[in-house]
Design a protein around this motif. Sequence first.
Motif, PDB file in Angstrom:
ATOM      1  N   ALA A 189       0.830  -1.208   0.000  1.00  0.00           N
ATOM      2  CA  ALA A 189       0.000   0.000   0.000  1.00  0.00           C
ATOM      3  C   ALA A 189       0.865   1.259   0.000  1.00  0.00           C
ATOM      4  O   ALA A 189       0.627   2.197  -0.768  1.00  0.00           O
ATOM      5  CB  ALA A 189      -0.938  -0.009   1.201  1.00  0.00           C
ATOM      6  N   GLN A 190       1.892   1.257   0.855  1.00  0.00           N
ATOM      7  CA  GLN A 190       2.731   2.452   0.908  1.00  0.00           C
ATOM      8  C   GLN A 190       3.592   2.579  -0.349  1.00  0.00           C
ATOM      9  O   GLN A 190       3.868   3.698  -0.808  1.00  0.00           O
ATOM     10  CB  GLN A 190       3.600   2.453   2.176  1.00  0.00           C
ATOM     11  N   TYR A 191       4.004   1.444  -0.931  1.00  0.00           N
ATOM     12  CA  TYR A 191       4.781   1.518  -2.178  1.00  0.00           C
ATOM     13  C   TYR A 191       3.921   2.069  -3.318  1.00  0.00           C
ATOM     14  O   TYR A 191       4.375   2.920  -4.102  1.00  0.00           O
ATOM     15  CB  TYR A 191       5.337   0.144  -2.567  1.00  0.00           C
ATOM     16  N   ALA A 196       2.685   6.363  -7.132  1.00  0.00           N
ATOM     17  CA  ALA A 196       1.713   7.315  -7.672  1.00  0.00           C
ATOM     18  C   ALA A 196       2.222   8.749  -7.523  1.00  0.00           C
ATOM     19  O   ALA A 196       2.060   9.575  -8.435  1.00  0.00           O
ATOM     20  CB  ALA A 196       0.374   7.141  -6.956  1.00  0.00           C
ATOM     21  N   GLN A 197       2.843   9.044  -6.397  1.00  0.00           N
ATOM     22  CA  GLN A 197       3.384  10.382  -6.176  1.00  0.00           C
ATOM     23  C   GLN A 197       4.534  10.680  -7.138  1.00  0.00           C
ATOM     24  O   GLN A 197       4.632  11.783  -7.687  1.00  0.00           O
ATOM     25  CB  GLN A 197       3.850  10.518  -4.726  1.00  0.00           C
ATOM     26  N   ALA A 198       5.413   9.673  -7.362  1.00  0.00           N
ATOM     27  CA  ALA A 198       6.528   9.853  -8.290  1.00  0.00           C
ATOM     28  C   ALA A 198       6.023  10.090  -9.715  1.00  0.00           C
ATOM     29  O   ALA A 198       6.525  10.972 -10.427  1.00  0.00           O
ATOM     30  CB  ALA A 198       7.441   8.632  -8.242  1.00  0.00           C
ATOM     31  N   LYS A 199       5.032   9.327 -10.109  1.00  0.00           N
ATOM     32  CA  LYS A 199       4.473   9.486 -11.454  1.00  0.00           C
ATOM     33  C   LYS A 199       3.856  10.863 -11.629  1.00  0.00           C
ATOM     34  O   LYS A 199       3.991  11.497 -12.689  1.00  0.00           O
ATOM     35  CB  LYS A 199       3.432   8.392 -11.710  1.00  0.00           C
ATOM     36  N   GLY A 228      11.180  -7.142 -15.920  1.00  0.00           N
ATOM     37  CA  GLY A 228      10.611  -7.380 -14.598  1.00  0.00           C
ATOM     38  C   GLY A 228      11.517  -6.940 -13.468  1.00  0.00           C
ATOM     39  O   GLY A 228      11.053  -6.680 -12.356  1.00  0.00           O
ATOM     40  N   VAL A 229      12.809  -6.845 -13.747  1.00  0.00           N
ATOM     41  CA  VAL A 229      13.752  -6.404 -12.724  1.00  0.00           C
ATOM     42  C   VAL A 229      13.554  -4.921 -12.418  1.00  0.00           C
ATOM     43  O   VAL A 229      13.855  -4.458 -11.316  1.00  0.00           O
ATOM     44  CB  VAL A 229      15.201  -6.663 -13.207  1.00  0.00           C
ATOM     45  N   PHE A 230      13.009  -4.183 -13.384  1.00  0.00           N
ATOM     46  CA  PHE A 230      12.867  -2.736 -13.244  1.00  0.00           C
ATOM     47  C   PHE A 230      11.402  -2.320 -13.292  1.00  0.00           C
ATOM     48  O   PHE A 230      10.998  -1.449 -14.061  1.00  0.00           O
ATOM     49  CB  PHE A 230      13.677  -2.038 -14.339  1.00  0.00           C
ATOM     50  N   THR A 231      10.618  -2.954 -12.428  1.00  0.00           N
ATOM     51  CA  THR A 231       9.180  -2.669 -12.356  1.00  0.00           C
ATOM     52  C   THR A 231       8.857  -1.182 -12.199  1.00  0.00           C
ATOM     53  O   THR A 231       7.945  -0.685 -12.864  1.00  0.00           O
ATOM     54  CB  THR A 231       8.555  -3.471 -11.196  1.00  0.00           C
ATOM     55  N   PRO A 232       9.566  -0.434 -11.346  1.00  0.00           N
ATOM     56  CA  PRO A 232       9.227   0.983 -11.196  1.00  0.00           C
ATOM     57  C   PRO A 232       9.318   1.755 -12.509  1.00  0.00           C
ATOM     58  O   PRO A 232       8.502   2.643 -12.777  1.00  0.00           O
ATOM     59  CB  PRO A 232      10.264   1.487 -10.186  1.00  0.00           C
ATOM     60  N   LEU A 233      10.313   1.411 -13.299  1.00  0.00           N
ATOM     61  CA  LEU A 233      10.540   2.113 -14.564  1.00  0.00           C
ATOM     62  C   LEU A 233       9.416   1.855 -15.558  1.00  0.00           C
ATOM     63  O   LEU A 233       8.826   2.792 -16.120  1.00  0.00           O
ATOM     64  CB  LEU A 233      11.880   1.658 -15.150  1.00  0.00           C
ATOM     65  N   PHE A 234       9.099   0.581 -15.757  1.00  0.00           N
ATOM     66  CA  PHE A 234       8.161   0.210 -16.812  1.00  0.00           C
ATOM     67  C   PHE A 234       6.706   0.153 -16.362  1.00  0.00           C
ATOM     68  O   PHE A 234       5.811   0.585 -17.072  1.00  0.00           O
ATOM     69  CB  PHE A 234       8.578  -1.135 -17.415  1.00  0.00           C
ATOM     70  N   LYS A 235       6.456  -0.350 -15.182  1.00  0.00           N
ATOM     71  CA  LYS A 235       5.074  -0.509 -14.737  1.00  0.00           C
ATOM     72  C   LYS A 235       4.557   0.731 -14.022  1.00  0.00           C
ATOM     73  O   LYS A 235       3.442   1.199 -14.282  1.00  0.00           O
ATOM     74  CB  LYS A 235       4.947  -1.718 -13.809  1.00  0.00           C
TER      75      LYS A 235
END
Length: 329
Positions: A189-191, A196-199, A228-235
């Motif tokens: 939840a916190q992640y 969302a804030q970063a985006k 998949g190793v870089f979920t923050p970047l792509f997802k």
Amino acid sequence: MKTTKIMMLVLLAAMLAVFTAACGKNNNNGNNASPAASEPAATASASSSPSAPASEPAVATTKTIKDGLDRDVEIPTNPQRIIVLGNYGEIASLGIKPIGTIGYYLDKYGAEKTAGVENVGQDEADLEKVLALKPDLIIIPSYFKPEVLEGLSKIAPTIATKWGLLPLEHLHILAGWLGKEAEEQAWLAQYNEKAAQAKEQLKPFNLEGQKAVVIQFWSKKIYQHATGVFTPLFKDIGFAPTEKEAAVTVTTEISEEAVVDYVADADKLFILVDGQADIDTYNTLKASAWKNIPAVKNDQVYLVNSARWNDYSTAAMEWMLEDLVKIIK
């Protein structure tokens, strides 16, 4: 007349004798009742009083799990003294403070996340140091040598996580093993909120849908990784992998020459570097073999901290979000 009176006295005496005998018999029956005759009253008395409470079922102190090496391992249901030799990021995300780990993690995660955690060896665990801490559970990655696993297992129950799984997979498995499902959901939840804030912060840069590729300089070689190793970047931020990036399923080495074609259609290129030597290598390639790569020509190459991006952990996922906001803005 006199005879009649005598007869009446005799008859009265006989009647008194019979009456006395009958009363005596009744009194004897009342005073000498058999135990069987008293049972119904006793039973009624017992049933009218509250029943004694049933004892609580014993709470299991151990359970058996199947670890990443497909072994059945009996572990404590509520371990208190855990030594972590792998997946430190996921353990920290579950709110667990281990009693010991290797120096590699102490250096990478810093004092804030490792305060009070004992060093049991720099890159490999020292069995004597592990033994001295009296752990009740040890967590290792599945690539540890069999003889190391055997030595650790003699000290405390030792479970191996399966090498190659993605951070969120490791998080979920460890949460189940350690009874930390609620902590897993809290971290997710916190992640998600952090992502969302970063985006939102990066929204003015119109990054969503832009094509990106990630490569890594490591030990004088270059590697390509699965998305998949870089979920923050792509997802989470919304970059799109190129067709060639999307086709990568496992980490593999790639030559300097092959990189030219591999990143040819990328809008942005992210390169994991480890120190000044890697930065110098990139600057050399930028001026020579890679000078015609579109992302290089357009100054859309981002050198990122390998130690923070190559950890392949839930902690690294948070670090990537933080770094992306800084370097893009």
